[in-house]
Motif scaffolding. Structure first.
Motif, PDB file in Angstrom:
ATOM      1  N   ASP A   1      11.005   2.251  12.706  1.00 17.85           N
ATOM      2  CA  ASP A   1      10.479   3.440  13.356  1.00 17.85           C
ATOM      3  C   ASP A   1       8.964   3.396  13.472  1.00 17.85           C
ATOM      4  N   CYS A   2       8.476   4.153  14.453  1.00 17.19           N
ATOM      5  CA  CYS A   2       7.043   4.274  14.703  1.00 17.19           C
ATOM      6  C   CYS A   2       6.547   5.604  14.176  1.00 17.19           C
ATOM      7  N   PHE A   3       5.360   5.566  13.588  1.00 12.32           N
ATOM      8  CA  PHE A   3       4.741   6.754  13.007  1.00 12.32           C
ATOM      9  C   PHE A   3       3.336   6.934  13.576  1.00 12.32           C
ATOM     10  N   GLY A   4       2.954   8.189  13.726  1.00 16.74           N
ATOM     11  CA  GLY A   4       1.618   8.511  14.179  1.00 16.74           C
ATOM     12  C   GLY A   4       0.695   8.804  13.017  1.00 16.74           C
ATOM     13  N   MET A   5      -0.481   8.171  13.009  1.00 19.25           N
ATOM     14  CA  MET A   5      -1.498   8.404  11.987  1.00 19.25           C
ATOM     15  C   MET A   5      -2.832   8.587  12.726  1.00 19.25           C
ATOM     16  N   PRO A   6      -3.082   9.799  13.241  1.00 17.77           N
ATOM     17  CA  PRO A   6      -4.232  10.009  14.118  1.00 17.77           C
ATOM     18  C   PRO A   6      -5.582   9.793  13.458  1.00 17.77           C
ATOM     19  N   GLU A   7      -5.647   9.774  12.147  1.00 18.61           N
ATOM     20  CA  GLU A   7      -6.903   9.472  11.457  1.00 18.61           C
ATOM     21  C   GLU A   7      -7.052   7.979  11.187  1.00 18.61           C
ATOM     22  N   GLY A   8      -6.096   7.195  11.674  1.00 21.68           N
ATOM     23  CA  GLY A   8      -6.116   5.752  11.454  1.00 21.68           C
ATOM     24  C   GLY A   8      -5.007   5.331  10.510  1.00 21.68           C
ATOM     25  N   VAL A   9      -4.497   4.131  10.724  1.00 20.04           N
ATOM     26  CA  VAL A   9      -3.431   3.607   9.880  1.00 20.04           C
ATOM     27  C   VAL A   9      -3.950   3.399   8.459  1.00 20.04           C
ATOM     28  N   ASP A  10      -3.169   3.851   7.483  1.00 23.71           N
ATOM     29  CA  ASP A  10      -3.512   3.695   6.064  1.00 23.71           C
ATOM     30  C   ASP A  10      -2.199   3.631   5.293  1.00 23.71           C
ATOM     31  N   VAL A  11      -1.779   2.414   4.983  1.00 18.41           N
ATOM     32  CA  VAL A  11      -0.495   2.176   4.321  1.00 18.41           C
ATOM     33  C   VAL A  11      -0.748   1.278   3.118  1.00 18.41           C
ATOM     34  N   THR A  12      -0.129   1.599   1.983  1.00 23.20           N
ATOM     35  CA  THR A  12      -0.291   0.788   0.779  1.00 23.20           C
ATOM     36  C   THR A  12       1.058   0.228   0.347  1.00 23.20           C
ATOM     37  N   LEU A  13       1.080  -1.078   0.128  1.00 20.52           N
ATOM     38  CA  LEU A  13       2.217  -1.764  -0.483  1.00 20.52           C
ATOM     39  C   LEU A  13       1.823  -2.151  -1.903  1.00 20.52           C
ATOM     40  N   THR A  14       2.660  -1.809  -2.861  1.00 22.50           N
ATOM     41  CA  THR A  14       2.374  -2.142  -4.257  1.00 22.50           C
ATOM     42  C   THR A  14       3.541  -2.907  -4.850  1.00 22.50           C
ATOM     43  N   TRP A  15       3.251  -4.093  -5.366  1.00 24.57           N
ATOM     44  CA  TRP A  15       4.218  -4.846  -6.153  1.00 24.57           C
ATOM     45  C   TRP A  15       3.853  -4.589  -7.612  1.00 24.57           C
ATOM     46  N   PRO A  16       4.603  -3.731  -8.324  1.00 27.16           N
ATOM     47  CA  PRO A  16       4.201  -3.289  -9.667  1.00 27.16           C
ATOM     48  C   PRO A  16       3.896  -4.458 -10.597  1.00 27.16           C
ATOM     49  N   GLY A  17       2.773  -4.330 -11.270  1.00 30.17           N
ATOM     50  CA  GLY A  17       2.361  -5.340 -12.233  1.00 30.17           C
ATOM     51  C   GLY A  17       1.766  -6.585 -11.628  1.00 30.17           C
ATOM     52  N   SER A  18       1.668  -6.635 -10.291  1.00 31.58           N
ATOM     53  CA  SER A  18       1.188  -7.851  -9.641  1.00 31.58           C
ATOM     54  C   SER A  18       0.039  -7.589  -8.678  1.00 31.58           C
ATOM     55  N   LEU A  19       0.297  -6.822  -7.604  1.00 24.26           N
ATOM     56  CA  LEU A  19      -0.689  -6.728  -6.532  1.00 24.26           C
ATOM     57  C   LEU A  19      -0.515  -5.418  -5.773  1.00 24.26           C
ATOM     58  N   GLU A  20      -1.658  -4.881  -5.348  1.00 29.70           N
ATOM     59  CA  GLU A  20      -1.668  -3.747  -4.424  1.00 29.70           C
ATOM     60  C   GLU A  20      -2.326  -4.206  -3.130  1.00 29.70           C
ATOM     61  N   LEU A  21      -1.695  -3.908  -2.008  1.00 33.05           N
ATOM     62  CA  LEU A  21      -2.195  -4.311  -0.699  1.00 33.05           C
ATOM     63  C   LEU A  21      -2.332  -3.072   0.184  1.00 33.05           C
ATOM     64  N   LYS A  22      -3.559  -2.809   0.642  1.00 34.43           N
ATOM     65  CA  LYS A  22      -3.811  -1.660   1.505  1.00 34.43           C
ATOM     66  C   LYS A  22      -4.040  -2.168   2.931  1.00 34.43           C
ATOM     67  N   ILE A  23      -3.287  -1.619   3.872  1.00 34.58           N
ATOM     68  CA  ILE A  23      -3.361  -2.004   5.273  1.00 34.58           C
ATOM     69  C   ILE A  23      -3.986  -0.843   6.037  1.00 34.58           C
ATOM     70  N   THR A  24      -5.156  -1.074   6.614  1.00 38.12           N
ATOM     71  CA  THR A  24      -5.854  -0.017   7.328  1.00 38.12           C
ATOM     72  C   THR A  24      -6.205  -0.489   8.732  1.00 38.12           C
ATOM     73  N   SER A  25      -6.411   0.479   9.620  1.00 34.35           N
ATOM     74  CA  SER A  25      -6.802   0.181  10.989  1.00 34.35           C
ATOM     75  C   SER A  25      -7.288   1.468  11.636  1.00 34.35           C
ATOM     76  N   ARG A  26      -8.218   1.333  12.567  1.00 36.17           N
ATOM     77  CA  ARG A  26      -8.603   2.495  13.369  1.00 36.17           C
ATOM     78  C   ARG A  26      -7.511   2.851  14.371  1.00 36.17           C
TER      79      ARG A  26
END
Length: 262
Positions: A186-211
């Motif tokens: 599915d597609c989502f609207g984020m009018p302030e810009g894309v801001d999504v975080t993926l977290t692999w517990p105990g290993s890594l956090e990855l933040k995906i941002t875009s205008r």
């Protein structure tokens, strides 16, 4: 032929012959992307997601695209062609490819990769050689759901303003609805810009941002989670056309920033 960039503990491999996709992104030796010739992270250009029945209108002219995902055309042509290297250093690489038949307009796409010790920035530009035309650009990364066999699964965190209602043909209906629980394609609207975080517990956090203001989340497959920042929604060539003109090229970028948790 591949191009490799490295910065600190980060290593990036770009397969310019296979759609100029990222075939590997490793942090401290750990692979973040699903491996395979169709996976990694590929550019979506000159459109993103599905174009309904492969048709789009530009003024009075209706163009028909090849139905590479019947009954629709999906993800553009950029992932299917070889790109030409334009410039590279140990941490930066630039590639181009020229739009050509079956895309009905001449133009050029440029993709820039910039790798740092804790972030990767991707930028894509679309310019015209002549007439204006509608276009979209974005990325389709296939992140591993688990970074190690049997390891914890990625946790997804984002707060969209709305979800595009998806019709039975997988094309947005035009209605904006409150976000529903996953799994999603599915597609989502984020009018302030894309801001999504993926977290692999105990290993890594990855933040995906875009205008960019649109993101597709696809997590229906057991091995992977896709977070796709893009300049417009699926079928946007028809519903939200963004014209590329000689004085106004299309440019979109995304930054993936990681933080080690171990």
């Amino acid at each position: 032929m591949s191009t490799r960039l490295s910065a600190g503990g980060a290593e990036l491999t770009i397969d310019q012959e296979n759609g100029c996709r990222i075939s590997s992104l490793r942090v401290d030796g750990t692979e973040l992307l699903l491996q395979g010739p169709k996976y990694g992270a590929f550019p979506m250009v000159p459109w993103c997601g599905r174009t309904a029945n492969g048709r789009f209108r530009d003024g009075a002219t209706v163009h028909q695209l090849p139905l590479n995902h019947p009954p629709h055309a999906i993800h553009g042509f950029g992932r299917e062609v070889a790109w030409r290297p334009a410039h590279s250093t140990g941490t930066t690489a630039v590639f181009t490819y020229d739009l050509a038949d079956p895309w009905p307009y001449p133009g050029r796409v440029t993709q820039v990769f910039q790798l740092g010790e804790d972030a990767l920035t991707l930028t894509m530009g679309v310019e015209t050689y002549g007439d204006s035309f509608p276009a979209q650009a974005g990325w389709h990364p296939w992140f591993n759901r688990s970074l190690t066999p049997g390891g914890p699964e990625a946790q997804l965190d984002f707060t969209p303003a709305w979800q595009e209602e998806r019709g039975p043909d997988h094309i947005p209906t035009g209605n904006r609805i409150d976000p529903k629980p996953g799994p999603w394609d599915d597609c989502f609207g984020m009018p302030e810009g894309v801001d999504v975080t993926l977290t692999w517990p105990g290993s890594l956090e990855l933040k995906i941002t875009s205008r960019a203001e649109w993101v597709v989340i696809y997590d229906e497959q057991p091995q992977t989670v896709c977070v796709e920042p893009q300049s417009g929604p699926p079928n946007g060539l028809n519903t939200l056309p963004r014209l590329v003109t000689p004085v106004d090229p299309l440019e979109v970028s995304t930054t993936w920033t990681w933080r080690r948790l171990a």
